[in-house]
Design an enzyme around this catalytic site. Sequence first.
Site, mmCIF file in Angstrom:
data_model
loop_
_atom_site.group_PDB
_atom_site.id
_atom_site.type_symbol
_atom_site.label_atom_id
_atom_site.label_comp_id
_atom_site.label_asym_id
_atom_site.label_seq_id
_atom_site.Cartn_x
_atom_site.Cartn_y
_atom_site.Cartn_z
ATOM 1 N N CYS A 198 1.232 -1.150 -0.010
ATOM 2 C CA CYS A 198 0.131 -0.213 0.515
ATOM 3 C C CYS A 198 0.871 1.421 -0.169
ATOM 4 C CB CYS A 198 -1.052 -0.059 1.122
ATOM 5 S SG CYS A 198 -1.859 -1.188 1.623
ATOM 6 N N ARG A 255 3.346 0.664 -7.137
ATOM 7 C CA ARG A 255 3.459 -0.715 -6.277
ATOM 8 C C ARG A 255 2.953 -1.258 -6.037
ATOM 9 N NH1 ARG A 255 6.292 1.702 -1.100
ATOM 10 N NH2 ARG A 255 4.773 0.236 0.471
ATOM 11 N N TRP A 258 -3.191 -2.448 -1.284
ATOM 12 C CA TRP A 258 -2.908 -3.466 -1.506
ATOM 13 C C TRP A 258 -3.595 -4.515 -1.026
ATOM 14 C CZ3 TRP A 258 -0.868 -5.783 -5.924
ATOM 15 C CH2 TRP A 258 -0.857 -8.049 -5.569
ATOM 16 N N ASN A 280 -0.658 0.896 6.578
ATOM 17 C CA ASN A 280 0.006 -0.022 5.660
ATOM 18 C C ASN A 280 0.176 -0.654 7.125
ATOM 19 O OD1 ASN A 280 -0.280 1.179 3.444
ATOM 20 N ND2 ASN A 280 1.996 1.501 3.317
ATOM 21 N N GLY A 281 0.060 -2.041 6.537
ATOM 22 C CA GLY A 281 0.754 -3.551 6.744
ATOM 23 C C GLY A 281 -0.118 -4.019 7.544
ATOM 24 N N GLU A 327 15.808 -23.606 -10.931
ATOM 25 C CA GLU A 327 14.959 -21.831 -11.122
ATOM 26 C C GLU A 327 16.116 -21.094 -11.202
ATOM 27 O OE1 GLU A 327 12.955 -20.462 -11.055
ATOM 28 O OE2 GLU A 327 12.862 -17.964 -10.184
ATOM 29 N N LYS A 379 16.581 -18.099 -14.324
ATOM 30 C CA LYS A 379 16.036 -16.302 -14.259
ATOM 31 C C LYS A 379 17.183 -16.317 -15.196
ATOM 32 C CE LYS A 379 13.426 -15.360 -11.145
ATOM 33 N NZ LYS A 379 12.648 -16.467 -11.939
ATOM 34 N N GLU A 395 15.553 -15.581 -18.307
ATOM 35 C CA GLU A 395 14.397 -15.172 -18.688
ATOM 36 C C GLU A 395 15.814 -13.245 -18.990
ATOM 37 O OE1 GLU A 395 10.449 -14.139 -16.454
ATOM 38 O OE2 GLU A 395 12.129 -14.332 -14.861
ATOM 39 N N HIS A 430 24.124 -39.336 -17.697
ATOM 40 C CA HIS A 430 23.189 -40.120 -18.267
ATOM 41 C C HIS A 430 23.152 -38.969 -19.870
ATOM 42 C CE1 HIS A 430 22.186 -42.835 -15.527
ATOM 43 N NE2 HIS A 430 22.059 -41.671 -14.645
ATOM 44 N N LYS A 470 2.709 -12.924 -19.694
ATOM 45 C CA LYS A 470 3.561 -14.272 -20.047
ATOM 46 C C LYS A 470 2.681 -15.074 -18.772
ATOM 47 C CE LYS A 470 5.874 -13.512 -16.626
ATOM 48 N NZ LYS A 470 7.578 -13.489 -15.532
HETATM 49 C C1 F6R Z 1 9.684 -15.969 -14.106
HETATM 50 C C2 F6R Z 1 8.591 -15.774 -13.943
HETATM 51 C C3 F6R Z 1 7.088 -16.969 -14.242
HETATM 52 C C4 F6R Z 1 5.713 -17.172 -13.410
HETATM 53 C C5 F6R Z 1 5.331 -17.789 -14.391
HETATM 54 C C6 F6R Z 1 3.704 -18.470 -13.023
HETATM 55 O O1 F6R Z 1 10.373 -14.726 -13.579
HETATM 56 O O2 F6R Z 1 8.030 -14.404 -13.312
HETATM 57 O O3 F6R Z 1 8.018 -17.964 -14.565
HETATM 58 O O4 F6R Z 1 6.883 -17.258 -12.134
HETATM 59 O O5 F6R Z 1 4.789 -17.374 -15.396
HETATM 60 O O6 F6R Z 1 3.453 -16.801 -12.259
HETATM 61 P P1 F6R Z 1 2.678 -17.025 -11.496
HETATM 62 O O7 F6R Z 1 3.109 -17.239 -10.556
HETATM 63 O O8 F6R Z 1 1.698 -15.677 -11.279
HETATM 64 O O9 F6R Z 1 0.887 -17.635 -11.777
#
Ligand code: F6R
Length: 605
Positions: free
Chosen positions: A2, A27, A75, A101-102, A481, A485, A488, A504, A600
């Site tokens: 928030c 934010r 938020w 906030n909080g 993970e 990163k 990406e 393998h 995405k």
């Molecule tokens: C990676 C990334 C994506 C999300 C994926 C799922 O840095 O941002 O791989 O993790 O698109 O998104 P949510 O968690 O919002 O369903």
Amino acid sequence: MCGIIGYSGHRPAIPAIVEGLRRLEYRGYDSAGVAYEDPRGLHVIRAEGKLGALDDKIRGLDTTSSLCGIGHTRWATHGLPVERNAHPHMDGAGRFALVHNGIIENYAELKAELQAEGHVFLSETDTEVLVHMIAKGVDQTGDVRRGISWALARVDGAYAFALLSKDHPGKIWASRKASPLLMGVGVGENFVASDIPAFLPYTREVVFLDNGELVEIDASSWQVFDIVSLEPKAKEVRHISWDVQAAQKDGYKHFMLKEIFEQPKVIRDCLAGRIQKGQVALPELDALPVPERLTIVACGTSYHAGLWAKYLLETWARIPVQVEIASEFRYRDSVFLPGDLVLTISQSGETADTLAAIRIAREAGVAILGLCNVVGSSIARESDSVVYTQAGPEISVASTKAMCSQMVVLLLMTLAWAARKGILAAEASEDCLRALIRISDLLEAELPAIRKQAKILCQEYSDARSFFVLGRGLYVPLALEGALKPKEISYIHAAGYASGEMKHGPIALIDAQVPTFAMALNDDLLQKVASNLQGVQARGGRIIALVNPGAAPVVESPWVLPEAWGPLKSFLVLPAVQLFAYEMAVYLGKDVDQPRNLAKSVTVE
Ligand code: F6R
């Protein structure tokens, strides 16, 4: 997260406040509101949605005579993002208006106590409880400062707030504990805010408030007090040279970096109110039976969090777990059994494939639990029960703090289910929770050193165009993970593998141009990892290895992380892989802060 702003000065308050809120929009928020004073009294205007909706409500009103007010972008954490839950909130008699906030952890207990005394609440928020408590404190002590001090002594949790009183025109009180709050000192005007950008066009003179301080401002004066003794405190006024953009990122160069560094706070926020008498308190799980079999469905980083949780759920709660990529699950004909539970994990709560998975489970008559960050999102609405991660909005295109928050909550779920099955000793659970509370401080202390090492190593390895990222056990999901990163944000290929799989086939690719990033932390599988790494070395592969002191295999670039309790080492490994990718992207001149590409996460196929 928030946003808060309070203004007392010589110009019309409402335009200054709404503009301040606009500069806090980055934010993220789902509703907004203002409260202001004029000769007719104290007024509150709130609207669901974006600031445009609030503007529409304000437009028809004459607010020009008001020189003092407070504003908020919310938020949602307690209660849906609807107008009745938007801030400001008022006490029953309409004498005080508060933005906050909080999270007030003991709000349910305080609310019950106030209701028994006849207080009536109009929202589901913890904030409304706080303003009622302050009003009660003022009635009991006869003074606003003393009333706030009385109320805050009864409150557990984190807060930053600003308060207006109908009986004291032109004055604002504000205080904080573990949530950000600062003051802007102007000429004939003063501000309080959660973030510097809110008042940056008007003043660059800033007072940073510390936990346990109360500030009282009006147009021409300000004074900070100790919240307990109410003794005045001397504070330094600092000049800020940041521009609005730098200020929005808290002085960090990119949102991704800011969010990585927020992780210690995220851990604390995830735990807020969820540990009671040394045990996990997750009432959201109570409505559902302990699953006999769990199917976790998610995408991307959230999927990796699910894979990580599988290790703990099977070991500690003895629940069989399968973890599914949502885009696969939705097009397969899965077999469900009585006693199954589908757990969907999503930061945004809007990812189309994950949402489709929920609908499939619903059709099959399987119970659905959601784990997500955005209150009231589609996944939250369509699940039978939902646990929120309480991580605040994630603005960076790369998901970082969300995974940290998901891991915390998944760990809590594991302990809660294990306790309900009666298969984990209370002491073991207490040990884990104590370590979890401590890990946020350790992480906070270590993050600068982790970043420094990431910077050094990514320069040494910046010639590589492909990496292997390896781990075993709990570190396989973190290796995945760690490989996601760099793809990406650094635009470098990386393949995450269980290190035992290298022999393998994939090991054929190893040479001096294809380095390995390994997780060789001190656990039962370390010797196995060490022997996998020997295979890599035998083929001339360079290795960066995350290790603990004294237990390290000999590699070209050891990266020593401090020891931590069992699986909680993961909370140090995660920022290390995030920062490695971040620093690599910066070093290679990539654009780290692309605007969040909603396509995405909300892809509709
Ligand atoms: C990676 C990334 C994506 C999300 C994926 C799922 O840095 O941002 O791989 O993790 O698109 O998104 P949510 O968690 O919002 O369903």
